[in-house]
Design a protein around this motif. Structure first.
Motif, PDB file in Angstrom:
ATOM      1  N   CYS A 433       2.673 -18.009 -79.624  1.00  0.00           N
ATOM      2  CA  CYS A 433       3.386 -18.997 -80.439  1.00  0.00           C
ATOM      3  C   CYS A 433       4.081 -18.230 -81.565  1.00  0.00           C
ATOM      4  O   CYS A 433       3.440 -17.752 -82.503  1.00  0.00           O
ATOM      5  CB  CYS A 433       2.413 -20.032 -81.003  1.00  0.00           C
ATOM      6  N   TYR A 434       5.395 -18.101 -81.454  1.00  0.00           N
ATOM      7  CA  TYR A 434       6.160 -17.327 -82.429  1.00  0.00           C
ATOM      8  C   TYR A 434       6.382 -18.130 -83.718  1.00  0.00           C
ATOM      9  O   TYR A 434       6.429 -19.366 -83.692  1.00  0.00           O
ATOM     10  CB  TYR A 434       7.515 -16.927 -81.844  1.00  0.00           C
ATOM     11  N   PRO A 435       6.523 -17.448 -84.838  1.00  0.00           N
ATOM     12  CA  PRO A 435       6.859 -18.153 -86.087  1.00  0.00           C
ATOM     13  C   PRO A 435       8.311 -18.622 -86.073  1.00  0.00           C
ATOM     14  O   PRO A 435       9.165 -18.043 -85.394  1.00  0.00           O
ATOM     15  CB  PRO A 435       6.639 -17.082 -87.163  1.00  0.00           C
ATOM     16  N   ARG A 436       8.567 -19.694 -86.828  1.00  0.00           N
ATOM     17  CA  ARG A 436       9.915 -20.229 -86.946  1.00  0.00           C
ATOM     18  C   ARG A 436      10.318 -20.178 -88.426  1.00  0.00           C
ATOM     19  O   ARG A 436       9.604 -20.692 -89.283  1.00  0.00           O
ATOM     20  CB  ARG A 436       9.966 -21.663 -86.421  1.00  0.00           C
ATOM     21  N   PHE A 437      11.467 -19.549 -88.707  1.00  0.00           N
ATOM     22  CA  PHE A 437      11.920 -19.357 -90.089  1.00  0.00           C
ATOM     23  C   PHE A 437      12.929 -20.434 -90.475  1.00  0.00           C
ATOM     24  O   PHE A 437      13.889 -20.693 -89.743  1.00  0.00           O
ATOM     25  CB  PHE A 437      12.569 -17.980 -90.254  1.00  0.00           C
ATOM     26  N   ASP A 438      12.687 -21.068 -91.618  1.00  0.00           N
ATOM     27  CA  ASP A 438      13.617 -22.046 -92.161  1.00  0.00           C
ATOM     28  C   ASP A 438      14.509 -21.320 -93.164  1.00  0.00           C
ATOM     29  O   ASP A 438      14.110 -21.049 -94.298  1.00  0.00           O
ATOM     30  CB  ASP A 438      12.850 -23.178 -92.849  1.00  0.00           C
ATOM     31  N   ARG A 439      15.721 -20.977 -92.748  1.00  0.00           N
ATOM     32  CA  ARG A 439      16.614 -20.164 -93.594  1.00  0.00           C
ATOM     33  C   ARG A 439      16.996 -20.899 -94.880  1.00  0.00           C
ATOM     34  O   ARG A 439      17.243 -20.269 -95.913  1.00  0.00           O
ATOM     35  CB  ARG A 439      17.892 -19.814 -92.814  1.00  0.00           C
ATOM     36  N   VAL A 473      11.109  -9.610 -82.155  1.00  0.00           N
ATOM     37  CA  VAL A 473      10.346 -10.359 -81.159  1.00  0.00           C
ATOM     38  C   VAL A 473       9.452  -9.451 -80.326  1.00  0.00           C
ATOM     39  O   VAL A 473       8.298  -9.803 -80.035  1.00  0.00           O
ATOM     40  CB  VAL A 473      11.303 -11.156 -80.242  1.00  0.00           C
ATOM     41  N   ASP A 474       9.929  -8.280 -79.956  1.00  0.00           N
ATOM     42  CA  ASP A 474       9.149  -7.401 -79.085  1.00  0.00           C
ATOM     43  C   ASP A 474       7.868  -6.898 -79.745  1.00  0.00           C
ATOM     44  O   ASP A 474       6.932  -6.485 -79.056  1.00  0.00           O
ATOM     45  CB  ASP A 474       9.997  -6.203 -78.643  1.00  0.00           C
ATOM     46  N   LYS A 475       7.832  -6.939 -81.073  1.00  0.00           N
ATOM     47  CA  LYS A 475       6.632  -6.482 -81.773  1.00  0.00           C
ATOM     48  C   LYS A 475       5.719  -7.634 -82.192  1.00  0.00           C
ATOM     49  O   LYS A 475       4.542  -7.426 -82.472  1.00  0.00           O
ATOM     50  CB  LYS A 475       7.013  -5.678 -83.018  1.00  0.00           C
ATOM     51  N   CYS A 476       6.258  -8.833 -82.261  1.00  0.00           N
ATOM     52  CA  CYS A 476       5.493  -9.982 -82.756  1.00  0.00           C
ATOM     53  C   CYS A 476       4.409 -10.374 -81.745  1.00  0.00           C
ATOM     54  O   CYS A 476       4.692 -10.540 -80.559  1.00  0.00           O
ATOM     55  CB  CYS A 476       6.405 -11.171 -83.018  1.00  0.00           C
ATOM     56  N   VAL A 477       3.182 -10.539 -82.233  1.00  0.00           N
ATOM     57  CA  VAL A 477       2.073 -10.950 -81.374  1.00  0.00           C
ATOM     58  C   VAL A 477       1.695 -12.416 -81.625  1.00  0.00           C
ATOM     59  O   VAL A 477       0.731 -12.922 -81.052  1.00  0.00           O
ATOM     60  CB  VAL A 477       0.837 -10.054 -81.583  1.00  0.00           C
ATOM     61  N   GLY A 478       2.430 -13.084 -82.515  1.00  0.00           N
ATOM     62  CA  GLY A 478       2.157 -14.489 -82.779  1.00  0.00           C
ATOM     63  C   GLY A 478       0.925 -14.747 -83.628  1.00  0.00           C
ATOM     64  O   GLY A 478       0.352 -15.837 -83.593  1.00  0.00           O
ATOM     65  N   SER A 493       4.891 -22.770 -87.407  1.00  0.00           N
ATOM     66  CA  SER A 493       4.685 -22.448 -85.997  1.00  0.00           C
ATOM     67  C   SER A 493       5.906 -22.880 -85.202  1.00  0.00           C
ATOM     68  O   SER A 493       6.439 -23.968 -85.406  1.00  0.00           O
ATOM     69  CB  SER A 493       3.444 -23.173 -85.463  1.00  0.00           C
ATOM     70  N   GLY A 494       6.327 -22.025 -84.312  1.00  0.00           N
ATOM     71  CA  GLY A 494       7.517 -22.311 -83.513  1.00  0.00           C
ATOM     72  C   GLY A 494       7.202 -22.463 -82.048  1.00  0.00           C
ATOM     73  O   GLY A 494       6.182 -23.038 -81.667  1.00  0.00           O
ATOM     74  N   LYS A 495       8.063 -21.927 -81.244  1.00  0.00           N
ATOM     75  CA  LYS A 495       7.971 -22.095 -79.796  1.00  0.00           C
ATOM     76  C   LYS A 495       6.844 -21.254 -79.210  1.00  0.00           C
ATOM     77  O   LYS A 495       6.619 -20.118 -79.607  1.00  0.00           O
ATOM     78  CB  LYS A 495       9.302 -21.686 -79.171  1.00  0.00           C
ATOM     79  N   ARG A 496       6.129 -21.830 -78.269  1.00  0.00           N
ATOM     80  CA  ARG A 496       5.093 -21.098 -77.537  1.00  0.00           C
ATOM     81  C   ARG A 496       5.660 -20.700 -76.172  1.00  0.00           C
ATOM     82  O   ARG A 496       6.189 -21.554 -75.449  1.00  0.00           O
ATOM     83  CB  ARG A 496       3.835 -21.943 -77.357  1.00  0.00           C
TER      84      ARG A 496
END
Length: 504
Positions: A433-439, A473-478, A493-496
């Motif tokens: 589940c990647y984080p989602r940033f609110d710019r 993204v390639d380094k993010c482990v969620g 929390s963003g998209k899984r």
């Protein structure tokens, strides 16, 4: 006025600055008679619906230029007054939740309680006048301060608090023992309370030093009119050996003294467990097999509060010395919930009534304990910090939550969270589940970058142009450490997605 993006953060910070005064001058100074202290206190105790409901249809602050409330604010003597007008206006357009008919009464160990909220066995319930005041304010019951055959010699001081950054009361330590009233005085208190408040529940907490004392105390408390007997197997700082947590850590002693207590009473018996063990289920099972009706948990945790690096003393400082004492307050709530869950997940204990305690300050805290299977709740440290008045927001907040969720009774959601606490090997491990940033909300502080690089997986870099975070993204482990540390609540929390299969 607050930016709408950060309104919730700003409100929390403003209400956190309120001193929560007794007989608050701000309310007394308001020319429109608005009870500002009650509104702010409700916000502080997470009863937002209640705070909004206290506002009149026409907001008096709109045509008030005097700001007499803020001029009267005692916080202004320290630095700046609480921004009362800003707080009131910020919540003025929020929707109101109507309190429908909700039943907070609950049956616990065969005893009817008008609501789940009890004072726990401590200084907050240690004489007639104190408990009578609490009952008048809405508390359903009291676990009266532990009664023994002896009166302990107490020390001074005996309390200390732990703080962190701007939070002055993260945790609390005490080295106070059982009741400092005589046995005769305590019996008199209990009899008078039961006579004056027959519908309230009296839990007589007792502590014996041998089998005979446990039996005798149970007999005396039964004759005094108690509704429930609570065996204190868990006080962490008694000066006498073989009592308190010395008992609770020994399943054989727990069983022996529970049996002795059962000899002296027909009333329900609660065995109060110590958290100073690895596996609470073992002594809890011993208590139930020996004749207990239910479990009370948790008592305070053995602790050393701090070390003064100038004098090398610790608090509470008694002529330069201290002792290991009991740690309580909001900081112990996660530990208490863990013990509650473990007992409810145990096959031998899953149907046992539990009176839960440990870090309950707000109705939300209380609801969490109920959702993990508790049927009764006990509170001390919050009362010591804020007074008996916390019951107002506990009751109102719980009722409004139940109304909003469509529940009719408090019993409907007891244990609802239990199926969602599972063993580690049962957790889903095939996705991220990647984080989602609110710019728009990001303020460019870089806290997410610092935490991710130094305490995570180096999966965030900072844009050179506007300081906003960029996910690698390639380094993010969620792990979502970034979500946890963001002070602007700009990361969620963003998209899984399914994990990529490793290259062969």
């Amino acid at each position: 006025m607050y930016s709408l993006l950060y309104k919730d953060i700003s409100i929390r910070e403003d209400v956190a600055g309120c001193l929560l005064c007794h007989d608050a001058p701000c309310s007394k100074a308001c020319p429109k008679l608005l009870k500002t202290d009650g509104i702010i206190r409700s916000l502080r105790f997470e009863n937002r619906f209640g705070a909004v409901n206290r506002l009149p249809d026409k907001l008096p602050c709109d045509d008030c230029d005097t700001k007499e409330c803020m001029e009267a604010c005692i916080k202004g003597k320290i630095n700046e007054p609480v921004q009362i007008d800003r707080i009131i206006k910020a919540i003025s357009n929020e929707p109101r939740v109507k309190e429908s008919e909700v039943d907070l009464s609950i049956e616990f160990c065969g005893v009817t309680c008008e609501n789940p909220f009890f004072l726990s066995s401590s200084v907050v319930g240690s004489n007639y006048d104190m408990v009578a005041k609490a009952f008048e304010m809405g508390w359903a019951g009291v676990a009266f301060k532990t009664i023994g055959m002896f009166v302990p010699e107490e020390v001074s001081p005996r309390f200390a608090a732990l703080n962190k950054e701007s939070v002055p009361f993260v945790g609390f330590k005490n080295i106070e023992q059982i009741s400092d009233h005589t046995l005769e005085e305590n019996i008199s208190f209990l009899k008078r309370l039961k006579l004056q408040y027959p519908s309230k529940v009296i839990v007589a907490s007792i502590m014996g030093q041998n089998e005979e004392e446990w039996t005798k105390l149970a007999e005396l408390m039964t004759d005094a009119g108690a509704d429930i007997i609570e065996c204190n197997f868990s006080c962490p700082h008694m000066t006498n050996s073989g009592v308190g947590s010395d008992v609770g850590q020994n399943p054989d002693l727990v069983a022996l003294y529970t049996k002795a207590t059962r000899k002296g009473t027909h009333l329900p018996i609660l065995a109060k467990m110590t958290p100073n063990v690895g596996n609470m289920e073992i002594p809890a099972i011993a208590a139930m097999e020996a004749g207990a009706t239910g479990i009370a948990a948790i008592n305070t945790i053995k602790s050393i509060m701090n070390v003064n690096l100038s004098s090398f003393t610790s608090e509470p400082n008694v002529e330069g010395k201290t002792s290991v004492g009991g740690y309580s307050g909001k900081a112990v709530k996660p530990i208490a919930l863990r013990f509650i869950h473990n007992m409810k997940a145990c096959e031998a204990l899953k149907n046992v009534p539990i009176s839960g305690m440990g870090g309950i300050e707000t109705w939300k805290d209380a609801a969490e304990f109920l959702s993990l299977g508790c049927e009764n709740l006990q509170i001390t440290t919050s009362v010591m910090q804020y007074g008996y008045r916390v019951i107002e927001d506990l009751i109102e907040g719980m009722k409004l939550y139940l109304s909003y969720q469509g529940y009719k009774t408090v019993t409907e959601f007891i244990g609802k969270a239990l199926p969602n606490i599972v063993a580690a090997d049962k957790l889903e491990r095939d996705s991220i589940c990647y984080p989602r940033f609110d710019r728009e909300k990001c303020v460019g502080c870089g806290r997410c970058y610092l935490s991710c690089y130094d305490g995570g997986h180096q999966a965030i870099k900072v844009s050179d142009s506007n300081r906003t975070p960029i996910l690698i993204v390639d380094k993010c482990v969620g792990c979502q450490l970034c979500v946890t540390v963001c002070p602007a609540e700009a990361i969620a929390s963003g998209k899984r997605v399914k994990k990529k299969l490793p290259k062969i």
